[in-house]
Design an enzyme around this catalytic site. Structure first.
Site, PDB file in Angstrom:
ATOM      1  N   GLY A  19      29.217 -89.579  31.894  1.00 39.91           N
ATOM      2  CA  GLY A  19      30.205 -90.549  31.405  1.00 39.91           C
ATOM      3  C   GLY A  19      29.939 -91.076  30.011  1.00 39.91           C
ATOM      4  O   GLY A  19      30.410 -92.158  29.659  1.00 39.91           O
ATOM      5  N   SER A  20      29.247 -90.296  29.172  1.00 39.42           N
ATOM      6  CA  SER A  20      28.968 -90.835  27.829  1.00 39.42           C
ATOM      7  C   SER A  20      30.257 -90.952  27.004  1.00 39.42           C
ATOM      8  O   SER A  20      30.386 -91.867  26.184  1.00 39.42           O
ATOM      9  CB  SER A  20      27.925 -89.989  27.100  1.00 39.42           C
ATOM     10  OG  SER A  20      28.455 -88.746  26.726  1.00 39.42           O
ATOM     11  N   MET A 102      35.199 -82.319  35.904  1.00 44.54           N
ATOM     12  CA  MET A 102      34.876 -80.900  36.033  1.00 44.54           C
ATOM     13  C   MET A 102      35.698 -80.206  37.125  1.00 44.54           C
ATOM     14  O   MET A 102      35.144 -79.518  37.976  1.00 44.54           O
ATOM     15  CB  MET A 102      33.369 -80.738  36.299  1.00 44.54           C
ATOM     16  CG  MET A 102      32.496 -81.327  35.208  1.00 44.54           C
ATOM     17  SD  MET A 102      32.861 -80.657  33.569  1.00 44.54           S
ATOM     18  CE  MET A 102      32.194 -79.017  33.752  1.00 44.54           C
ATOM     19  N   ARG A 103      36.993 -80.416  37.080  1.00 42.87           N
ATOM     20  CA  ARG A 103      37.860 -79.716  38.035  1.00 42.87           C
ATOM     21  C   ARG A 103      39.055 -79.122  37.312  1.00 42.87           C
ATOM     22  O   ARG A 103      39.590 -79.743  36.398  1.00 42.87           O
ATOM     23  CB  ARG A 103      38.365 -80.662  39.114  1.00 42.87           C
ATOM     24  CG  ARG A 103      37.286 -80.984  40.104  1.00 42.87           C
ATOM     25  CD  ARG A 103      37.776 -81.707  41.308  1.00 42.87           C
ATOM     26  NE  ARG A 103      36.613 -81.988  42.144  1.00 42.87           N
ATOM     27  CZ  ARG A 103      36.185 -81.199  43.107  1.00 42.87           C
ATOM     28  NH1 ARG A 103      36.848 -80.115  43.424  1.00 42.87           N
ATOM     29  NH2 ARG A 103      35.092 -81.503  43.793  1.00 42.87           N
ATOM     30  N   LEU A 105      42.780 -78.507  37.278  1.00 43.86           N
ATOM     31  CA  LEU A 105      43.900 -79.195  37.918  1.00 43.86           C
ATOM     32  C   LEU A 105      45.081 -78.231  38.084  1.00 43.86           C
ATOM     33  O   LEU A 105      45.268 -77.317  37.287  1.00 43.86           O
ATOM     34  CB  LEU A 105      44.294 -80.402  37.068  1.00 43.86           C
ATOM     35  CG  LEU A 105      43.165 -81.451  37.003  1.00 43.86           C
ATOM     36  CD1 LEU A 105      43.356 -82.402  35.830  1.00 43.86           C
ATOM     37  CD2 LEU A 105      43.069 -82.216  38.323  1.00 43.86           C
ATOM     38  N   HIS A 121      37.024 -80.885  25.068  1.00 43.31           N
ATOM     39  CA  HIS A 121      36.374 -79.620  25.407  1.00 43.31           C
ATOM     40  C   HIS A 121      35.332 -79.299  24.332  1.00 43.31           C
ATOM     41  O   HIS A 121      35.649 -79.337  23.138  1.00 43.31           O
ATOM     42  CB  HIS A 121      37.412 -78.496  25.480  1.00 43.31           C
ATOM     43  CG  HIS A 121      36.799 -77.186  25.843  1.00 43.31           C
ATOM     44  ND1 HIS A 121      36.436 -76.865  27.142  1.00 43.31           N
ATOM     45  CD2 HIS A 121      36.436 -76.123  25.072  1.00 43.31           C
ATOM     46  CE1 HIS A 121      35.887 -75.659  27.157  1.00 43.31           C
ATOM     47  NE2 HIS A 121      35.873 -75.189  25.915  1.00 43.31           N
ATOM     48  N   THR A 153      47.787 -78.853  29.678  1.00 43.42           N
ATOM     49  CA  THR A 153      48.928 -78.177  30.293  1.00 43.42           C
ATOM     50  C   THR A 153      48.376 -77.300  31.421  1.00 43.42           C
ATOM     51  O   THR A 153      47.164 -77.316  31.688  1.00 43.42           O
ATOM     52  CB  THR A 153      49.671 -77.296  29.266  1.00 43.42           C
ATOM     53  OG1 THR A 153      48.747 -76.318  28.790  1.00 43.42           O
ATOM     54  CG2 THR A 153      50.212 -78.122  28.106  1.00 43.42           C
ATOM     55  N   ASP A 157      42.281 -75.185  29.304  1.00 44.86           N
ATOM     56  CA  ASP A 157      41.819 -75.395  27.922  1.00 44.86           C
ATOM     57  C   ASP A 157      42.816 -74.844  26.904  1.00 44.86           C
ATOM     58  O   ASP A 157      42.434 -74.445  25.791  1.00 44.86           O
ATOM     59  CB  ASP A 157      40.429 -74.759  27.693  1.00 44.86           C
ATOM     60  CG  ASP A 157      39.363 -75.358  28.605  1.00 44.86           C
ATOM     61  OD1 ASP A 157      39.466 -76.555  28.922  1.00 44.86           O
ATOM     62  OD2 ASP A 157      38.445 -74.626  29.005  1.00 44.86           O
ATOM     63  N   GLU A 186      31.848 -85.937  19.672  1.00 49.44           N
ATOM     64  CA  GLU A 186      32.789 -86.244  20.762  1.00 49.44           C
ATOM     65  C   GLU A 186      33.045 -87.740  20.821  1.00 49.44           C
ATOM     66  O   GLU A 186      34.178 -88.190  21.000  1.00 49.44           O
ATOM     67  CB  GLU A 186      32.216 -85.793  22.115  1.00 49.44           C
ATOM     68  CG  GLU A 186      32.047 -84.294  22.242  1.00 49.44           C
ATOM     69  CD  GLU A 186      31.628 -83.854  23.635  1.00 49.44           C
ATOM     70  OE1 GLU A 186      31.421 -84.713  24.517  1.00 49.44           O
ATOM     71  OE2 GLU A 186      31.496 -82.635  23.843  1.00 49.44           O
TER      72      GLU A 186
HETATM   73  C1  GRF Z   1      31.361 -83.302  27.359  1.00 49.22           C
HETATM   74  O1  GRF Z   1      30.526 -82.435  26.690  1.00 49.22           O
HETATM   75  C2  GRF Z   1      32.788 -82.866  27.259  1.00 49.22           C
HETATM   76  O2  GRF Z   1      33.073 -82.176  26.098  1.00 49.22           O
HETATM   77  C3  GRF Z   1      32.932 -81.971  28.461  1.00 49.22           C
HETATM   78  O3  GRF Z   1      32.147 -82.555  29.457  1.00 49.22           O
HETATM   79  C4  GRF Z   1      31.095 -83.289  28.851  1.00 49.22           C
HETATM   80  C5  GRF Z   1      31.108 -84.664  29.443  1.00 49.22           C
HETATM   81  O4  GRF Z   1      30.014 -85.426  29.017  1.00 49.22           O
HETATM   82  N1  GRF Z   1      34.323 -81.854  28.841  1.00 49.22           N
HETATM   83  P1  GRF Z   1      29.912 -86.953  29.392  1.00 49.22           P
HETATM   84  O5  GRF Z   1      29.965 -87.044  30.910  1.00 49.22           O
HETATM   85  O6  GRF Z   1      31.063 -87.655  28.749  1.00 49.22           O
HETATM   86  O7  GRF Z   1      28.596 -87.390  28.851  1.00 49.22           O
END
Ligand code: GRF
Length: 228
Positions: A19-20, A102-103, A105, A121, A153, A157, A186
């Site tokens: 969740g960073s 991580m699913r 959809l 991504h 969509t 990705d 990010e």
């Molecule tokens: C990130 O690297 C993001 O690009 C990918 O999943 C990771 C999530 O990292 N979709 P975090 O849980 O936000 O630290």
């Protein structure tokens, strides 16, 4: 421009792990850097660090546990997504933010939230869709890597690209060093793109997004974006 000039966007943030990115968005909201508020944090995995961190910030959290929709080796995706939609809709978000969710959809899910669903991504899309991007970039000997924020969509990705930040791949890099460099970007890019939407600068426009009234033909790059 000050964030209070616009009504804050209501965000539902979906996570599966650390969740960073959710924390970076929460910080940007709290510090008034972006015109948004997190109204719920939802995880499909119980006990993850991101849920604890969100709770500590006093954010509303819930877990729709993916594993509990699996029986006799079969994952009941429609039932899982129905529960997820109910949790999302209960918080009445303007935007649903996939921040390490991580699913994959279903098309029904992505159609339901078309134009309101964002993902981050860890690659310079359209290159390196899918998983293990850092490993694949290193194996390929690339000189550049990065991160993309895009509308979601039905194509994995594959939705319209909104913002990108590039990082160099340096001699001696490994997955840990490269992913840490990407993650720093990010945490800047995701809040920024959300803020563009909150201020009405970036619009879905039926799948042909516009920025300041001009159709985006390529994602905006962080270095240009921070200047404007
Ligand atoms: C990130 O690297 C993001 O690009 C990918 O999943 C990771 C999530 O990292 N979709 P975090 O849980 O936000 O630290």
């Amino acid at each position: 421009m000050t964030p209070d000039a616009v009504t804050p966007l209501r965000l539902a943030v979906l996570i599966s792990g650390r969740g960073s990115n959710m924390l970076a968005i929460a910080r940007a909201c709290r510090e008034g850097h972006i015109a948004a508020d997190i109204v719920t944090v939802l995880s499909d995995v119980p006990g993850v660090a991101g849920l604890d961190a969100a709770r500590e910030l006093g954010l509303p959290v819930a877990c729709i546990e993916g594993a509990s929709f699996r029986a006799e080796g079969r994952f009941d995706k429609p039932a899982f997504e129905a529960a997820l939609c109910a949790a999302i809709d209960a918080s009445q978000p303007d935007l649903i933010v996939l921040a390490g969710f991580m699913r994959v959809l279903s098309p029904a899910f992505t159609a339901r939230y078309a134009g309101r669903l964002l993902n981050i991504h860890p690659s310079l899309l359209p290159a390196y869709k899918g998983l293990h991007t850092h490993e694949r970039v290193l194996e390929a000997g690339e000189h550049w890597h990065g991160v993309t924020v895009h509308y979601v969509t039905a194509e994995l990705d594959g939705g319209p690209l909104l913002g990108q930040a590039r990082v160099p791949v340096l001699p001696g890099d490994n997955v840990a060093s490269l992913s840490a460099r990407v993650q720093r970007q990010e945490h800047i890019l995701f809040p920024l793109v959300i803020d563009w939407i909150a201020r009405g600068r970036l619009r879905w426009n039926d799948g042909s997004p516009q920025f300041d009234g001009v159709t985006l033909t390529a994602p905006r790059h962080l270095e240009d974006a921070s200047a404007g």
